[in-house]
Scaffold this motif. Structure first.
Motif, short mmCIF file in Angstrom:
data_model
loop_
_atom_site.label_atom_id
_atom_site.label_comp_id
_atom_site.label_asym_id
_atom_site.label_seq_id
_atom_site.Cartn_x
_atom_site.Cartn_y
_atom_site.Cartn_z
N ALA A 1 0.82 -1.21 0.00
CA ALA A 1 0.00 0.00 0.00
C ALA A 1 0.85 1.26 0.00
O ALA A 1 0.57 2.22 -0.74
CB ALA A 1 -0.94 -0.02 1.21
N ARG A 2 1.89 1.29 0.82
CA ARG A 2 2.71 2.50 0.91
C ARG A 2 3.59 2.68 -0.32
O ARG A 2 3.77 3.80 -0.80
CB ARG A 2 3.57 2.44 2.17
N VAL A 3 4.12 1.59 -0.83
CA VAL A 3 5.03 1.70 -1.97
C VAL A 3 4.27 2.07 -3.24
O VAL A 3 4.74 2.89 -4.03
CB VAL A 3 5.85 0.41 -2.13
N VAL A 4 3.10 1.50 -3.46
CA VAL A 4 2.36 1.82 -4.67
C VAL A 4 1.91 3.28 -4.66
O VAL A 4 1.82 3.92 -5.71
CB VAL A 4 1.14 0.88 -4.85
N GLU A 5 1.65 3.82 -3.49
CA GLU A 5 1.30 5.24 -3.41
C GLU A 5 2.44 6.11 -3.92
O GLU A 5 2.22 7.11 -4.61
CB GLU A 5 0.95 5.61 -1.97
N LEU B 1 2.02 -2.95 -11.04
CA LEU B 1 0.81 -2.17 -10.76
C LEU B 1 -0.44 -2.96 -11.15
O LEU B 1 -1.43 -2.98 -10.42
CB LEU B 1 0.85 -0.83 -11.51
N VAL B 2 -0.40 -3.60 -12.30
CA VAL B 2 -1.55 -4.41 -12.73
C VAL B 2 -1.84 -5.51 -11.71
O VAL B 2 -3.00 -5.81 -11.40
CB VAL B 2 -1.28 -5.02 -14.13
N SER B 3 -0.79 -6.08 -11.14
CA SER B 3 -0.98 -7.18 -10.17
C SER B 3 -1.65 -6.72 -8.89
O SER B 3 -2.14 -7.56 -8.12
CB SER B 3 0.37 -7.82 -9.85
N LEU B 4 -1.70 -5.41 -8.65
CA LEU B 4 -2.30 -4.89 -7.41
C LEU B 4 -3.78 -4.53 -7.57
O LEU B 4 -4.40 -4.08 -6.61
CB LEU B 4 -1.52 -3.66 -6.94
#
Length: 448
Positions: free
Chosen positions: A368-372, A388-391
């Motif tokens: 959550a923190r890294v994708v932000e 990103l697609v995998s999330l």
């Protein structure tokens, strides 16, 4: 105008209606069925929004009541700093005679020194246990609310005393303010926040010296309070002359370098230091990168980044430390290291591999923190886009939203699918979110 309309609006806590009625000509000191002005209804209900509206509309906080009190006295006795501030009115130092100001100070001091619960017992004659609950007195700070013998008060009299002293331009001894702050031992208690605010407003050298002297106190709470005041100085510099930004940075570097035994205090030292641009911040970070306490290590990555624009290349020692922290056993440390790697914008394959690994980390908090941080980053590599697609199947709405927003920013061919997989965009708490707005705009433009 019928007075019942204003009384009804006050009783139901409708501050907008109260303002509208006052603007339409309602009498601000309208008396309710109990013979008291409606301001007393708001005070008793701890309805600060209505109290602000009434006082702003002309209600008299100093009006003498049948029992000899005033709405302001009742607000002080009620123990809510937020309510007292609302009822205090404009320029109280000029409006109130000195004798009245002394009476109000003495009242607040009496409640504070005796304690709200003991004073409540004396006033009610009930010596049983008081009902207690933790309530928010304003948007950020809490206070204990006590009920006994049919009466309810809040235990915020220390904060009230602090606010009154400042409003009346009385410079209370720093020792007194520090004692009030740490007595509750909770930084989000009203007594703590009020003392911090007043000390943050007092920018003299004498005050600075008296506050920072507590950094050597044996009580960790004293040291944490010093850090809170220093952070306040950084967040709200009043002027270049007395911002204390340089002095704060120097003190924090010395504090961290000389050693701090309490890990929680040390973590706060590093956190506040990261808000400064001191040339030795990275050295301090490197020194503590291997600290045994994970919450200390979690503060290190922010110290590694330069404030210069554009950022200069990372030194070998800093690169190595960040990569080690990105593999830390504690998930919060990994998350903060990942965010620092992204901000560094190194562009190297080893950094990218670590970032992609963190986007697939077993801990949801790391993802959550890294994708932000990744969403707005300039990295346009296929590996990051695939991560990103995998999330997009994550349980957390914010994680899905950041993944979709990151793909949108990259003009990825799967952006439409990604936004659909986020789910309904009218998610509670995200009404004004820029990422949601970007997704709405993308959908609208795609439909044209």
């Amino acid at each position: 105008m019928d007075r019942t309309q204003l009384v009804a609006a006050v009783r139901r806590g409708d501050s907008e209606a109260v303002t509208a009625l006052l603007e339409a000509g309602a009498v601000p000191d309208t008396v309710a069925d109990d013979g008291l002005p409606v301001l007393c209804l708001a005070v008793a209900a701890y309805d600060t929004a209505v109290a602000w509206a009434l006082v702003g509309g002309g209600a008299d906080p100093d009006r003498k009541l049948p029992d000899g009190t005033t709405p302001l006295i009742r607000a002080i006795e009620g123990g809510s700093p937020a309510m007292t501030e609302a009822v205090l009115g404009r320029e109280p130092r000029l409006r109130l005679p000195e004798a009245d100001r002394e009476q109000l100070l003495a009242l607040a001091r009496h409640w504070y020194e005796r304690g709200a619960e003991d004073e409540l017992r004396v006033r009610t004659g009930d010596y049983g246990p008081a009902g207690q609950s933790r309530v928010m007195d304003d948007d950020y700070n809490h206070v204990t609310q006590l009920t006994l013998g049919g009466l309810t008060v809040r235990g915020g009299h220390g904060a009230i005393l602090t606010h009154l002293e400042w409003a009346f331009r009385i410079l209370a001894p720093v020792d007194d303010l520090v004692a009030r702050a740490v007595a509750q031992r909770e930084p989000d208690h009203v007594d703590w926040s009020s003392a911090r605010w007043v000390l943050g407003e007092r920018r003299s050298r004498e005050t600075w010296s008296a506050v920072t002297a507590y950094r050597r106190s044996p009580d960790p709470q004293h040291r944490l309070f010093v850090l809170d005041v220093l952070h306040w100085y950084l967040l709200f510099p009043s002027s270049r002359r007395n911002s204390y930004e340089t002095e704060t940075a120097e003190l924090l570097v010395a504090w961290a370098s000389e050693g701090e035994d309490d890990p929680s205090v040390l973590a706060d030292v590093l956190r506040v230091l990261s808000e400064t641009d001191h040339p030795r911040s990275r050295d301090v970070g490197l020194r503590h990168a291997g600290h045994p306490a994970p919450h200390v290590r979690a503060q290190v990555p922010d110290l590694m980044l330069s404030w210069d624009t554009p950022r200069p290349p990372l030194g070998a020692a800093v690169r190595a430390a960040l990569l080690v922290l990105a593999g830390d056993e504690d998930w919060a440390v990994r998350a903060e290291a990942g965010r620092a790697l992204i901000a560094a914008n190194d562009g190297s394959s080893d950094f990218r591999d670590v970032i992609v690994g963190l986007l697939r980390d077993p801990a949801a908090g790391v993802r959550a923190r890294v994708v932000e941080a990744v969403a707005d980053s300039p990295d346009r590599s296929t590996a990051v886009a695939d991560a990103l697609v995998s999330l997009l199947d994550e349980d957390d709405f914010g994680t899905r939203l950041n993944a979709a927003y990151g793909l949108l920013r990259r003009d990825h061919p799967r952006t439409g699918e990604a936004i659909d997989r986020v789910g309904p965009l009218n998610h509670p708490g995200f009404e004004h979110d820029h990422r949601v707005s970007a997704c709405w705009s993308w959908q609208w433009e795609a439909a044209q």
